[in-house]
Design a protein around this motif. Structure first.
Motif, short mmCIF file in Angstrom:
data_model
loop_
_atom_site.label_atom_id
_atom_site.label_comp_id
_atom_site.label_asym_id
_atom_site.label_seq_id
_atom_site.Cartn_x
_atom_site.Cartn_y
_atom_site.Cartn_z
N GLY A 154 0.84 -1.19 0.00
CA GLY A 154 0.00 0.00 0.00
C GLY A 154 0.88 1.24 0.00
O GLY A 154 2.11 1.16 -0.03
N SER A 155 0.23 2.40 0.03
CA SER A 155 0.96 3.66 0.02
C SER A 155 1.82 3.77 1.28
O SER A 155 1.30 3.72 2.40
CB SER A 155 -0.03 4.83 -0.04
N GLU A 156 3.17 3.87 1.11
CA GLU A 156 4.13 4.00 2.19
C GLU A 156 3.99 2.89 3.23
O GLU A 156 4.21 3.09 4.42
CB GLU A 156 4.00 5.38 2.88
N SER A 157 3.58 1.71 2.74
CA SER A 157 3.42 0.57 3.63
C SER A 157 4.11 -0.65 3.01
O SER A 157 4.15 -0.82 1.79
CB SER A 157 1.95 0.24 3.88
N CYS B 3 5.15 -5.08 3.83
CA CYS B 3 4.92 -6.27 4.65
C CYS B 3 6.08 -6.46 5.62
O CYS B 3 7.25 -6.31 5.25
CB CYS B 3 4.80 -7.51 3.77
N TYR B 4 5.74 -6.79 6.84
CA TYR B 4 6.77 -7.12 7.82
C TYR B 4 6.19 -8.12 8.81
O TYR B 4 5.23 -7.84 9.52
CB TYR B 4 7.24 -5.88 8.58
N ARG B 5 6.74 -9.34 8.76
CA ARG B 5 6.31 -10.41 9.64
C ARG B 5 4.80 -10.63 9.63
O ARG B 5 4.17 -10.75 10.66
CB ARG B 5 6.82 -10.18 11.06
N GLY B 6 4.26 -10.64 8.41
CA GLY B 6 2.85 -10.98 8.25
C GLY B 6 1.88 -9.84 8.38
O GLY B 6 0.67 -10.05 8.29
N SER B 7 2.39 -8.61 8.59
CA SER B 7 1.49 -7.46 8.74
C SER B 7 1.90 -6.35 7.79
O SER B 7 3.09 -6.17 7.49
CB SER B 7 1.52 -6.93 10.18
N CYS B 8 0.91 -5.60 7.31
CA CYS B 8 1.16 -4.45 6.46
C CYS B 8 1.44 -3.26 7.38
O CYS B 8 0.57 -2.83 8.13
CB CYS B 8 -0.04 -4.18 5.56
N THR B 9 2.68 -2.76 7.36
CA THR B 9 3.15 -1.79 8.34
C THR B 9 3.70 -0.56 7.65
O THR B 9 4.25 -0.64 6.54
CB THR B 9 4.25 -2.43 9.21
N ASN B 10 3.56 0.59 8.32
CA ASN B 10 4.09 1.83 7.77
C ASN B 10 5.60 1.70 7.58
O ASN B 10 6.34 1.36 8.50
CB ASN B 10 3.77 2.99 8.73
N SER B 11 6.07 2.00 6.37
CA SER B 11 7.49 1.81 6.04
C SER B 11 8.39 2.80 6.75
O SER B 11 9.60 2.57 6.86
CB SER B 11 7.69 1.93 4.52
#
Length: 429
Positions: free
Chosen positions: A107-110, A112-120
């Motif tokens: 997604g926008s500025e997001s 994947c990290y360990r199974g979750s979509c997280t703010n980059s």
């Protein structure tokens, strides 16, 4: 390496090591079996977080399904790619039962990290830093130069988001309990004796087996009264390396590696005994005795040989010829402890006259060495298997009352001859 089966155990568990597995991996990484990993190689490994950045979801589909596969054709399925995703093979959308790689855009500025979509924005890399040293482990032995170690963790802070792992040693060791033992115990032989696990379904009684071709810290043992040997593991920390290792005489095994111990009894010290037995000395308080000893065999049997005088040190007796027709014999209080009983010794380290004598055979050649000093005269005999003349080179050092200030070259010593008398042969046959 073990890893979870794809699609099982939940997404969270795919990113975690069990405490047991983590400790086993750490122990393995510190052992001698991973020395090839100490060289970082010409290029650095790509941190796992960056894999999703450099390999978008279409590229991940090509790896999973094949060239030409894409994820974009399956976007209408509207799934959370950080949990699972689909790839098209050109005809249908195939379910990929594991999440997209960390760093994959979700997604926008997001990402994947360990199974979750997280703010980059929260994924700045952090290099690791060493924590405090943990307490010292107990000394491996109560006397005779033991080893104790301590470790530290790269957790202050831990490296995250592709940050570098800590630089420097993770484990530190030193010598301890360096006083001489009241009695000498063969620790290598003792570890073999204590091995009681089944071997090919059979419980054997083991003793040490020494051979110059074997790793100096391998637990090489042979079953008593059997004609084979096996590597049963590695020697425990603090056990002396084999004499074949070529490392300082006090070398000790640590995590399966032979590390030198100097004559000052410090780990990784370069201090060595001189020929006279002084630590870091100049070999000025002794003289070398060198001779060529001719063994004249008249048939099969033992033959009286040479006497090495008491207080000698740096003893070296060798036969360079590749001939198995004669063998040197070491006596201890009149008993033939090497090549005795008309049996040929494969290789051994035996205490005689207060010091260890290391015996090796290789392609017909022989070598008997001892650091010394010996506290009584040591007798050498020879075992003849046929008639003939054979030469041995003998050298050792004897103390002098005043320092030798100028190096001297000893005159060539005439060969000394030993003969097998008819009476001696009749006594043996």
């Amino acid at each position: 390496l073990m890893s979870p089966i794809l699609g099982e155990g939940g997404v969270r568990n795919r990113y975690q090591w069990s405490t047991c597995s983590a400790e086993e991996l750490r122990t393995f990484r510190l052992s001698s079996k991973t020395t090839c990993l100490h060289d970082g190689g010409p290029t650095a490994l790509t941190p796992s977080f960056n894999l999703g950045v450099t390999n978008d979801l279409d590229r991940q589909c090509e790896v999973a399904v094949g060239l030409g596969s894409t994820a974009s054709r399956c976007q209408t399925l509207n799934v959370d790619i950080c949990q699972t995703f689909y790839c098209s093979d050109g005809q249908t959308c195939l379910h990929i039962v594991h999440p997209a790689l960390d760093g994959t855009s979700c997604g926008s500025e997001s990402v994947c990290y360990r199974g979750s979509c997280t703010n980059s924005a929260s994924f700045a890399s952090v290099d690791g830093g060493w924590g405090d040293w943990l307490p010292w482990e107990p000394c491996s032995h109560s006397c005779g130069i033991g080893i104790r170690c301590r470790s530290r963790l790269c957790n202050n802070p831990s490296p995250i988001n592709g940050g570098k792992y800590c630089v420097g040693p993770e484990i530190s060791c030193e010598t301890c309990n360096t006083e001489d033992c009241p009695r000498v115990v063969d620790l290598r032989n003792e570890q073999c004796n204590n091995y009681n696990s089944p071997f090919n379904g059979v419980i054997y009684t083991w003793e040490k087996y020494e051979d110059e071709s074997i790793d100096p810290c391998a637990l090489s043992c042979t079953p008593i009264n059997q004609n084979f040997f096996s590597i049963l593991g590695v020697l425990d920390n603090g056990i002396p390396c084999t004499p074949q290792s070529g490392i300082h005489q006090h070398g000790r095994c640590i995590a399966g590696r032979c590390l030198g111990v100097g004559c000052d009894k410090k780990l990784n010290s370069t201090a060595v005994l001189d020929k006279c037995g002084f630590c870091n000395g100049e070999s000025s308080m002794c003289k070398e005795v060198m001779l060529t000893y001719n063994v004249e065999c008249l048939g099969f049997g033992y033959i009286t040989g040479y006497t090495i005088p008491s207080d000698s040190r740096s003893i070296d007796i060798r036969k360079d010829a590749t001939d198995d027709s004669v063998y040197l014999v070491l006596l201890n209080n009149g008993e033939r402890v090497i090549n005795g009983g008309f049996r040929v010794t494969r290789g051994a380290t035996i205490e005689v006259a207060g010091t260890d004598f290391a015996y090796q055979r290789n392609n017909g050649g022989e070598n008997l060495k001892a650091t010394g000093p010996i506290d009584v005269d040591v007798e050498i005999e020879f075992l003849c298997t046929r008639s003939g003349n054979f030469n041995y080179k003998i050298s050792y050092y004897m103390a002098v009352s005043a320092p030798i200030t100028q190096p001297t070259t000893a005159a060539t010593t005439p060969p000394t001859t030993a003969r097998l008398s008819l009476l001696h042969r009749l006594q043996l046959l």
